[in-house]
Design an enzyme around this catalytic site. Structure first.
Site, PDB file in Angstrom:
ATOM      1  N   SER A 106       2.558  14.863  -6.562  1.00  0.00           N
ATOM      2  CA  SER A 106       2.588  15.629  -5.383  1.00  0.00           C
ATOM      3  C   SER A 106       3.060  15.346  -4.042  1.00  0.00           C
ATOM      4  CB  SER A 106       1.190  16.157  -5.271  1.00  0.00           C
ATOM      5  OG  SER A 106       0.333  15.137  -4.846  1.00  0.00           O
ATOM      6  N   LYS A 114      -3.403   4.265 -16.709  1.00  0.00           N
ATOM      7  CA  LYS A 114      -3.624   2.913 -16.294  1.00  0.00           C
ATOM      8  C   LYS A 114      -3.507   1.845 -17.089  1.00  0.00           C
ATOM      9  CE  LYS A 114      -4.368   4.892 -12.182  1.00  0.00           C
ATOM     10  NZ  LYS A 114      -4.392   6.196 -12.427  1.00  0.00           N
ATOM     11  N   GLU A 153       0.085   2.403  -8.473  1.00  0.00           N
ATOM     12  CA  GLU A 153       0.121   3.245  -9.741  1.00  0.00           C
ATOM     13  C   GLU A 153       1.268   3.688  -9.820  1.00  0.00           C
ATOM     14  OE1 GLU A 153      -3.097   5.933  -9.750  1.00  0.00           O
ATOM     15  OE2 GLU A 153      -2.181   7.068  -7.932  1.00  0.00           O
ATOM     16  N   LYS A 171     -10.567   0.868 -12.119  1.00  0.00           N
ATOM     17  CA  LYS A 171      -9.566   2.268 -12.433  1.00  0.00           C
ATOM     18  C   LYS A 171      -9.932   2.760 -13.790  1.00  0.00           C
ATOM     19  CE  LYS A 171      -5.885   1.374  -8.938  1.00  0.00           C
ATOM     20  NZ  LYS A 171      -4.720   1.681  -8.755  1.00  0.00           N
ATOM     21  N   ASN A 207       3.001   7.380 -11.318  1.00  0.00           N
ATOM     22  CA  ASN A 207       2.326   8.993 -11.642  1.00  0.00           C
ATOM     23  C   ASN A 207       3.586   9.369 -12.523  1.00  0.00           C
ATOM     24  OD1 ASN A 207      -0.039   9.134  -9.406  1.00  0.00           O
ATOM     25  ND2 ASN A 207       1.646   8.086  -8.434  1.00  0.00           N
ATOM     26  N   GLU A 245      -5.502  10.731 -12.974  1.00  0.00           N
ATOM     27  CA  GLU A 245      -4.610  10.939 -12.191  1.00  0.00           C
ATOM     28  C   GLU A 245      -5.481  11.647 -10.850  1.00  0.00           C
ATOM     29  OE1 GLU A 245      -1.734   9.861 -11.745  1.00  0.00           O
ATOM     30  OE2 GLU A 245      -1.685   9.128 -13.753  1.00  0.00           O
ATOM     31  N   GLY A 246      -5.190  11.541  -9.503  1.00  0.00           N
ATOM     32  CA  GLY A 246      -5.516  12.261  -8.516  1.00  0.00           C
ATOM     33  C   GLY A 246      -6.984  11.423  -7.661  1.00  0.00           C
ATOM     34  N   ARG A 276       6.489   9.320  -9.547  1.00  0.00           N
ATOM     35  CA  ARG A 276       6.133   8.593  -8.212  1.00  0.00           C
ATOM     36  C   ARG A 276       5.366   7.467  -8.447  1.00  0.00           C
ATOM     37  NH1 ARG A 276       2.367  11.788  -5.102  1.00  0.00           N
ATOM     38  NH2 ARG A 276       0.927   9.954  -5.518  1.00  0.00           N
ATOM     39  N   ARG A 282       1.796   7.871   2.516  1.00  0.00           N
ATOM     40  CA  ARG A 282       0.352   8.490   2.698  1.00  0.00           C
ATOM     41  C   ARG A 282      -0.520   7.375   3.655  1.00  0.00           C
ATOM     42  NH1 ARG A 282      -1.858   9.609  -2.938  1.00  0.00           N
ATOM     43  NH2 ARG A 282      -0.465   7.693  -3.314  1.00  0.00           N
TER      44      ARG A 282
END
Length: 508
Positions: free
Chosen positions: A158, A331, A151, A393, A153, A397-398, A130, A482
C-alpha cells in the site's frame, strides 16, 4: 549523523506552513477517511468526510547513498521473488513445515493445491512488490551507513498512491517558501526526489492487462480492485485507479471481498466475468485482479471468503498476487534466505553480482525451529538480556503483529512450543537518531522519529508448462517513506502508527 533538524518555527511560520499543508493535501488527495476516534460515525453517518493523511511537516533526512542502494536492488528483488513464486517444489518445503501450526498459510496452500490439481487457467502473474528498509549504522564503521531490509511485501503493497502525493507536498512547501531560508543548504530541488509510484504501479497493471489481451468472446475487459470494507485508505487506491483509467484507458472496478461470489462467475473456459451491480445488463471479462484485501486472516471470516479466493485463483484472470506469490512473501521465506550462510539465495539469483547486492541488504534472521540455528535463536529469544536486540515476527502482513525486545520471553512462555516455528527472530535494525513533526488528526506531534524506506517494484512473468519462467516486465516503481515516533515499535500508517513522508537526501 545528521545536523540539528528541523528548526523551530515561530507562530507566523507555523501557521503559514500548516495552512498550506492542509489545503494542498486535500486538494491533491493526500487524504484518508477519518478514524472513528477522530470523527465518530454519528458525526459522519454518510461516510462523506476525508482528512489529511498522517504526514510529516518536513521531509525527513535520509542518506543519499542508502537511498540509491535500496533503489539499485529493486529489479534483483523482483527477479528473486518471481523465481521463488515459480518454484512450487521449493516453496512446498517451506510451507509444509508451517501448515500444521498456521491455519492461514494452510488455507492459502490448500487453495493452491486445488488449482494445481485442476490445472492452471493462467500462466501469467503480476507482482507489485515493496521492499522495506531502514538505515543501519555499523558502530565499527559509523561513517558508512547502509540499508537493511525490514520485510518484503508481495500482496497489497500500500501507499503507492499517497507516496507520490507527499513528495509533491514537500516540493510545494519548498517552492512557496514555507521552509525557513536557513534550510536552503539542506532542502532544495536536488535533495527532494519525486516518487513515480502512481504512474509506475499503474504501468505495471497496464502491462499485465495488455499481456492478457482482448476478450476472445467480445466482452469489454476490466481490472478488478479487490478491497476491504470499510477502507479508510481508499484515496491511496483511487490514485492508481484513476491513473489506469486516464493514462492507459483501462476500465477499473472496485469489488468488496465479501461480494466476489455474488458479482463474479467463471465461464466454461474459466474466464472471470464481472457483472457490476449498478449496471447488471453489462458484463466484463476480468484481465487482472489486484488484491488490496485477502492478506490477513481477519479478511477470511467464513468459508465463503476461502471459496471466493479459490474462484479467483481458478480463473484465467492474472492475479496480483497468486496464492504462491503471497506465500513467497511470508517471513519464513525471508528468514530462510537471510539466515547467515544460507545457500538458498544463489538458487534463485545465479548472477553473483546481483546476489551479492541483495545479500548486503539482509539483516540477520533466524528460525525458531529445532534446527541448529533455531536452537541458538531460541536461547537468544528466551533470555531477557539478549532478547532486547531482537523482534519476533509472525507470517502476517500489516502493522501491529510483531513482538519486540523485552516482551519476547514472556510471549514465548505463554505460546505452546509447537507454535514457535511459525515465528522468525530478526535482529533489530538501529537507525540513526533524528527528529521531525507529524501532523495527524489535526494535531502536531514533535519528537524523535524512525524512517522506513519502501522501494516498489513491478514484475510480469510467464511460467511455461516446463516450469521455465519468462519475465516480460521488470522495473522499479517508485518509493515510499514512512516515519513513526521513535517510541513506537510498529510502522503501519493505516494501523495508526506511522505517517507518510518523503526523503531529504543528504551526503553523510
Amino acid at each position: 549523523m545528521y545536523p540539528p533538524y528541523p528548526p523551530d518555527l515561530n507562530p507566523a511560520q507555523k501557521e503559514y506552513l500548516l495552512s498550506n499543508l492542509k489545503d494542498w493535501s486535500i486538494a491533491h488527495g493526500l487524504a484518508v477517511r477519518p478514524a472513528p476516534s477522530y470523527v465518530s460515525p454519528e458525526q459522519d453517518p454518510a461516510g462523506a468526510l476525508a482528512t489529511t493523511a498522517p504526514v510529516t511537516t518536513f521531509p525527513s533526512l535520509f542518506p543519499r547513498v542508502c537511498f540509491e542502494q535500496a533503489r539499485s536492488v529493486a529489479r534483483a528483488y523482483n527477479e528473486l521473488y518471481s523465481a521463488i513464486a515459480g518454484d512450487e517444489g521449493w516453496l512446498r518445503g517451506i510451507v509444509e513445515e508451517l501448515v500444521e501450526i498456521d491455519d492461514f498459510m494452510a488455507g492459502l496452500w490448500k487453495v493452491h493445491l486445488a488449482v494445481k490439481e485442476e490445472g492452471y487457467a493462467q500462466s501469467l502473474a503480476l507482482g507489485l512488490f515493496r521492499s522495506d528498509y531502514m538505515v543501519h549504522v555499523d558502530q565499527s564503521n559509523a561513517s558508512k551507513p547502509s540499508v537493511k531490509q525490514v520485510e518484503f511485501n508481495t500482496i497489497a503493497s500500500s501507499f503507492g498512491g499517497l507516496s507520490s502525493q507527499v513528495s509533491g507536498l514537500h516540493q510545494h512547501l519548498l517552492a512557496i517558501d514555507a521552509y525557513p531560508d536557513e534550510l536552503s543548504s539542506l532542502i532544495n530541488t536536488s535533495s527532494l526526489p519525486g516518487s513515480s509510484s502512481v504512474p509506475s504501479l499503474a504501468k505495471g497493471m497496464a502491462k499485465a492487462h495488455e499481456a492478457y489481451g482482448p476478450s476472445a468472446d467480445g466482452f469489454s475487459t476490466c481490472v478488478l480492485f479487490l478491497v476491504q470494507d470499510p477502507e479508510r485508505n481508499v484515496f491511496d487506491q483511487r490514485h492508481l485507479e484513476y491513473a489506469l483509467n486516464n493514462n492507459h484507458g483501462v476500465r477499473t472496478f472496485r469489488i468488496l471481498f465479501d461480494r466476489v461470489l455474488q458479482e463474479t462467475k467463471l465461464d466454461k473456459n474459466r474466464k472471470l466475468i464481472y457483472t457490476p451491480p449498478h449496471t447488471p445488463s453489462k458484463q466484463y471479462e476480468v484481465t487482472v485482479v489486484y488484491f488490496r484485501a485477502g492478506y490477513t486472516p481477519s479478511d477470511y471470516k467464513d468459508q465463503s471468503h476461502w471459496d471466493a479466493r479459490l474462484q479467483i485463483e481458478r480463473s484465467a484472470a492474472i492475479k496480483c498476487p497468486t496464492a504462491l506469490t503471497q506465500l513467497a512473501g511470508t517471513k519464513k521465506v525471508q528468514q530462510v534466505l537471510a539466515t547467515p550462510h544460507s545457500p538458498h539465495l544463489a538458487r534463485f539469483l545465479p548472477d553473483q553480482q546481483q546476489a551479492a547486492a541483495v545479500l548486503e541488504t539482509f539483516a540477520p534472521i533466524y528460525p525458531l525451529d529445532k534446527s541448529e540455528a533455531g536452537n541458538e535463536a531460541r536461547k537468544l529469544a528466551i533470555d531477557p538480556a539478549s532478547a532486547t536486540r531482537y523482534v519476533l515476527k509472525p507470517q502476517r502482513e500489516g502493522g501491529g503483529n510483531n513482538i519486540y525486545r523485552k516482551a519476547i520471553p514472556g510471549f514465548l512462555k505463554d505460546l505452546p512450543e509447537s507454535h514457535w516455528p511459525a515465528y522468525i527472530l530478526m535482529e533489530m535494525i538501529e537507525p540513526p537518531a533524528q527528529s521531525n513533526t507529524i501532523f495527524r488528526n489535526g494535531e502536531l506531534q514533535s519528537g524523535g522519529v524512525i524512517c522506513e524506506l519502501g522501494i516498489y517494484g513491478a514484475c510480469v512473468w510467464n511460467t511455461g508448462a516446463n516450469g521455465k519462467r519468462d519475465i516480460l516486465e521488470n522495473f522499479e516503481a517508485g518509493y515510499l517513506l514512512r516515519t513513526k515516533g521513535d517510541q513506537s515499535e510498529e510502522g503501519g500508517v493505516a494501523a495508526g502508527f506511522g505517517a507518510v513522508d518523503s526523503p531529504c537526501l543528504v551526503d553523510v
